[in-house]
Design a protein around this motif. Structure first.
Motif, PDB file in Angstrom:
ATOM      1  N   ALA A  19     -29.539 -65.304  12.204  1.00  0.00           N
ATOM      2  CA  ALA A  19     -29.427 -66.624  12.834  1.00  0.00           C
ATOM      3  C   ALA A  19     -30.818 -67.185  13.105  1.00  0.00           C
ATOM      4  O   ALA A  19     -31.795 -66.447  13.226  1.00  0.00           O
ATOM      5  N   ASP A  20     -30.896 -68.486  13.216  1.00  0.00           N
ATOM      6  CA  ASP A  20     -32.127 -69.184  13.591  1.00  0.00           C
ATOM      7  C   ASP A  20     -33.316 -68.787  12.716  1.00  0.00           C
ATOM      8  O   ASP A  20     -34.389 -68.427  13.204  1.00  0.00           O
ATOM      9  N   VAL A  21     -33.156 -68.865  11.413  1.00  0.00           N
ATOM     10  CA  VAL A  21     -34.222 -68.513  10.475  1.00  0.00           C
ATOM     11  C   VAL A  21     -35.243 -69.643  10.450  1.00  0.00           C
ATOM     12  O   VAL A  21     -34.881 -70.812  10.290  1.00  0.00           O
ATOM     13  N   THR A  22     -36.519 -69.279  10.638  1.00  0.00           N
ATOM     14  CA  THR A  22     -37.604 -70.265  10.563  1.00  0.00           C
ATOM     15  C   THR A  22     -38.711 -69.708   9.684  1.00  0.00           C
ATOM     16  O   THR A  22     -38.911 -68.495   9.613  1.00  0.00           O
ATOM     17  N   ALA A  23     -39.427 -70.600   9.013  1.00  0.00           N
ATOM     18  CA  ALA A  23     -40.568 -70.212   8.184  1.00  0.00           C
ATOM     19  C   ALA A  23     -41.754 -71.085   8.579  1.00  0.00           C
ATOM     20  O   ALA A  23     -41.667 -72.310   8.583  1.00  0.00           O
ATOM     21  N   ASP A  24     -42.856 -70.465   8.958  1.00  0.00           N
ATOM     22  CA  ASP A  24     -44.063 -71.168   9.373  1.00  0.00           C
ATOM     23  C   ASP A  24     -45.200 -70.774   8.435  1.00  0.00           C
ATOM     24  O   ASP A  24     -45.354 -69.599   8.091  1.00  0.00           O
ATOM     25  N   PRO A  25     -46.033 -71.765   8.021  1.00  0.00           N
ATOM     26  CA  PRO A  25     -47.175 -71.423   7.163  1.00  0.00           C
ATOM     27  C   PRO A  25     -48.173 -70.568   7.937  1.00  0.00           C
ATOM     28  O   PRO A  25     -48.486 -70.838   9.091  1.00  0.00           O
ATOM     29  N   PHE A  26     -48.627 -69.529   7.295  1.00  0.00           N
ATOM     30  CA  PHE A  26     -49.577 -68.617   7.915  1.00  0.00           C
ATOM     31  C   PHE A  26     -50.958 -68.771   7.281  1.00  0.00           C
ATOM     32  O   PHE A  26     -51.980 -68.710   7.941  1.00  0.00           O
ATOM     33  N   ALA A  27     -50.965 -68.949   5.986  1.00  0.00           N
ATOM     34  CA  ALA A  27     -52.182 -69.137   5.199  1.00  0.00           C
ATOM     35  C   ALA A  27     -51.776 -69.971   3.981  1.00  0.00           C
ATOM     36  O   ALA A  27     -50.589 -70.235   3.779  1.00  0.00           O
ATOM     37  N   PRO A  28     -52.741 -70.403   3.154  1.00  0.00           N
ATOM     38  CA  PRO A  28     -52.381 -71.250   2.007  1.00  0.00           C
ATOM     39  C   PRO A  28     -51.288 -70.632   1.123  1.00  0.00           C
ATOM     40  O   PRO A  28     -50.479 -71.349   0.556  1.00  0.00           O
ATOM     41  N   GLU A  29     -51.237 -69.332   1.006  1.00  0.00           N
ATOM     42  CA  GLU A  29     -50.234 -68.713   0.141  1.00  0.00           C
ATOM     43  C   GLU A  29     -49.335 -67.738   0.901  1.00  0.00           C
ATOM     44  O   GLU A  29     -48.753 -66.830   0.308  1.00  0.00           O
ATOM     45  N   SER A  30     -49.180 -67.923   2.231  1.00  0.00           N
ATOM     46  CA  SER A  30     -48.390 -66.991   3.048  1.00  0.00           C
ATOM     47  C   SER A  30     -47.515 -67.746   4.025  1.00  0.00           C
ATOM     48  O   SER A  30     -47.865 -68.827   4.494  1.00  0.00           O
ATOM     49  N   LEU A  31     -46.386 -67.162   4.338  1.00  0.00           N
ATOM     50  CA  LEU A  31     -45.446 -67.681   5.329  1.00  0.00           C
ATOM     51  C   LEU A  31     -45.112 -66.583   6.324  1.00  0.00           C
ATOM     52  O   LEU A  31     -45.094 -65.405   5.982  1.00  0.00           O
ATOM     53  N   THR A  32     -44.832 -66.988   7.539  1.00  0.00           N
ATOM     54  CA  THR A  32     -44.265 -66.075   8.522  1.00  0.00           C
ATOM     55  C   THR A  32     -42.800 -66.472   8.690  1.00  0.00           C
ATOM     56  O   THR A  32     -42.508 -67.616   9.056  1.00  0.00           O
ATOM     57  N   VAL A  33     -41.916 -65.558   8.393  1.00  0.00           N
ATOM     58  CA  VAL A  33     -40.483 -65.818   8.504  1.00  0.00           C
ATOM     59  C   VAL A  33     -39.966 -65.081   9.725  1.00  0.00           C
ATOM     60  O   VAL A  33     -40.218 -63.886   9.898  1.00  0.00           O
ATOM     61  N   ARG A  34     -39.238 -65.784  10.575  1.00  0.00           N
ATOM     62  CA  ARG A  34     -38.651 -65.202  11.787  1.00  0.00           C
ATOM     63  C   ARG A  34     -37.154 -65.476  11.781  1.00  0.00           C
ATOM     64  O   ARG A  34     -36.701 -66.507  11.281  1.00  0.00           O
ATOM     65  N   TRP A  35     -36.400 -64.546  12.361  1.00  0.00           N
ATOM     66  CA  TRP A  35     -34.954 -64.728  12.495  1.00  0.00           C
ATOM     67  C   TRP A  35     -34.444 -63.878  13.647  1.00  0.00           C
ATOM     68  O   TRP A  35     -35.117 -62.989  14.129  1.00  0.00           O
ATOM     69  N   LYS A  36     -33.246 -64.197  14.087  1.00  0.00           N
ATOM     70  CA  LYS A  36     -32.569 -63.418  15.123  1.00  0.00           C
ATOM     71  C   LYS A  36     -31.461 -62.624  14.449  1.00  0.00           C
ATOM     72  O   LYS A  36     -30.755 -63.128  13.587  1.00  0.00           O
ATOM     73  N   VAL A  37     -31.352 -61.379  14.874  1.00  0.00           N
ATOM     74  CA  VAL A  37     -30.324 -60.499  14.321  1.00  0.00           C
ATOM     75  C   VAL A  37     -29.077 -60.615  15.192  1.00  0.00           C
ATOM     76  O   VAL A  37     -29.157 -60.529  16.414  1.00  0.00           O
ATOM     77  N   ARG A  38     -27.934 -60.799  14.548  1.00  0.00           N
ATOM     78  CA  ARG A  38     -26.658 -60.864  15.273  1.00  0.00           C
ATOM     79  C   ARG A  38     -25.853 -59.601  14.973  1.00  0.00           C
ATOM     80  O   ARG A  38     -25.923 -59.053  13.885  1.00  0.00           O
ATOM     81  N   GLY A  39     -25.104 -59.170  15.952  1.00  0.00           N
ATOM     82  CA  GLY A  39     -24.221 -58.032  15.756  1.00  0.00           C
ATOM     83  C   GLY A  39     -24.925 -56.698  15.719  1.00  0.00           C
ATOM     84  O   GLY A  39     -24.377 -55.720  15.239  1.00  0.00           O
ATOM     85  N   LEU A  40     -26.148 -56.625  16.238  1.00  0.00           N
ATOM     86  CA  LEU A  40     -26.900 -55.378  16.231  1.00  0.00           C
ATOM     87  C   LEU A  40     -26.832 -54.754  17.610  1.00  0.00           C
ATOM     88  O   LEU A  40     -27.086 -55.424  18.612  1.00  0.00           O
ATOM     89  N   CYS A  41     -26.513 -53.495  17.669  1.00  0.00           N
ATOM     90  CA  CYS A  41     -26.476 -52.760  18.928  1.00  0.00           C
ATOM     91  C   CYS A  41     -27.795 -52.015  19.065  1.00  0.00           C
ATOM     92  O   CYS A  41     -28.152 -51.220  18.200  1.00  0.00           O
ATOM     93  N   VAL A  42     -28.522 -52.257  20.150  1.00  0.00           N
ATOM     94  CA  VAL A  42     -29.797 -51.597  20.385  1.00  0.00           C
ATOM     95  C   VAL A  42     -29.592 -50.601  21.523  1.00  0.00           C
ATOM     96  O   VAL A  42     -29.133 -50.954  22.605  1.00  0.00           O
ATOM     97  N   ASN A  43     -29.916 -49.342  21.258  1.00  0.00           N
ATOM     98  CA  ASN A  43     -29.808 -48.317  22.282  1.00  0.00           C
ATOM     99  C   ASN A  43     -31.146 -48.195  22.998  1.00  0.00           C
ATOM    100  O   ASN A  43     -32.188 -48.270  22.381  1.00  0.00           O
ATOM    101  N   HIS A  44     -31.098 -48.005  24.308  1.00  0.00           N
ATOM    102  CA  HIS A  44     -32.304 -47.843  25.068  1.00  0.00           C
ATOM    103  C   HIS A  44     -32.005 -46.993  26.297  1.00  0.00           C
ATOM    104  O   HIS A  44     -30.866 -46.760  26.647  1.00  0.00           O
ATOM    105  N   ARG A  45     -33.088 -46.540  26.920  1.00  0.00           N
ATOM    106  CA  ARG A  45     -32.952 -45.839  28.180  1.00  0.00           C
ATOM    107  C   ARG A  45     -34.182 -46.128  29.021  1.00  0.00           C
ATOM    108  O   ARG A  45     -35.253 -46.432  28.499  1.00  0.00           O
ATOM    109  N   GLN A  46     -34.040 -46.048  30.337  1.00  0.00           N
ATOM    110  CA  GLN A  46     -35.140 -46.332  31.245  1.00  0.00           C
ATOM    111  C   GLN A  46     -36.018 -45.103  31.382  1.00  0.00           C
ATOM    112  O   GLN A  46     -35.526 -43.980  31.487  1.00  0.00           O
ATOM    113  N   VAL A  47     -37.333 -45.327  31.371  1.00  0.00           N
ATOM    114  CA  VAL A  47     -38.295 -44.215  31.523  1.00  0.00           C
ATOM    115  C   VAL A  47     -39.035 -44.385  32.822  1.00  0.00           C
ATOM    116  O   VAL A  47     -39.398 -45.437  33.221  1.00  0.00           O
TER     117      VAL A  47
END
Length: 172
Positions: A144-172
């Protein structure tokens, strides 16, 4: 075999009694993972002929090694170890059965697995456990929310949000 004799002034009688000691079966051996899918594991083990009427597969999630990594600069001074997960049971009918498929598992997850033999007397001790990891699975939803921003003359930075992903974590 026992031989019992009783006698009195009117005569005597004897009887032979056979005693069979029954006990729970011994632990199955040779547990191995035959094949793995993203949501299932196929298992095989050796049957020792100890009179099992069925087997019980026990499995539980193992802690993720990625969340157990410490910081590179050793800034983590102490952490609470993860609590063991409960064992889940799957009954496999038939004492001579030497394989089974455990389904309903989570993708890319490590499990501890062990097998126990059972009969009408009880459940025997577990065999040596093995660990296995289910395979990864393709995402079920597009990003979701895919965006592409120019980084350099021949490069792009592509960003997106992942949907439906379960992230496991614990407090340290």
């Amino acid at each position: 075999m026992y031989h019992c004799t009783a006698s009195n002034k009117y005569g005597s009688d004897s009887m032979v009694v056979y005693l069979a000691v029954q006990e729970a079966p011994s632990a199955p051996s040779g547990l191995e993972v035959l094949e793995a899918g993203s949501r299932w594991l196929s298992l095989g083990w050796a049957v020792d002929g100890s009179g099992a009427t069925h087997h019980v597969i026990q499995f539980r999630r193992e802690p993720s090694s990625a969340s157990d990594a410490s910081a590179a600069d050793n800034s983590v001074v102490s952490a609470t170890p993860p609590q063991p997960q409960p064992w889940y049971n799957v009954t496999v009918p038939g004492g001579g059965q030497r394989s089974a498929k455990v389904t309903g598992l989570d993708p890319a997850t490590t499990y501890a697995i062990r097998v126990l033999a059972a009969n009408e007397v009880g459940v025997g001790p577990p065999g040596s456990p093995v660990t296995a990891q289910t395979l990864q699975e393709a995402p079920t939803l597009p990003p979701a929310d895919v965006t592409a921003d120019p980084f350099a003359p021949e490069s792009l930075t592509v960003r997106w949000k992942v949907r439906g992903l379960c992230v496991n974590h614990r407090q340290v």
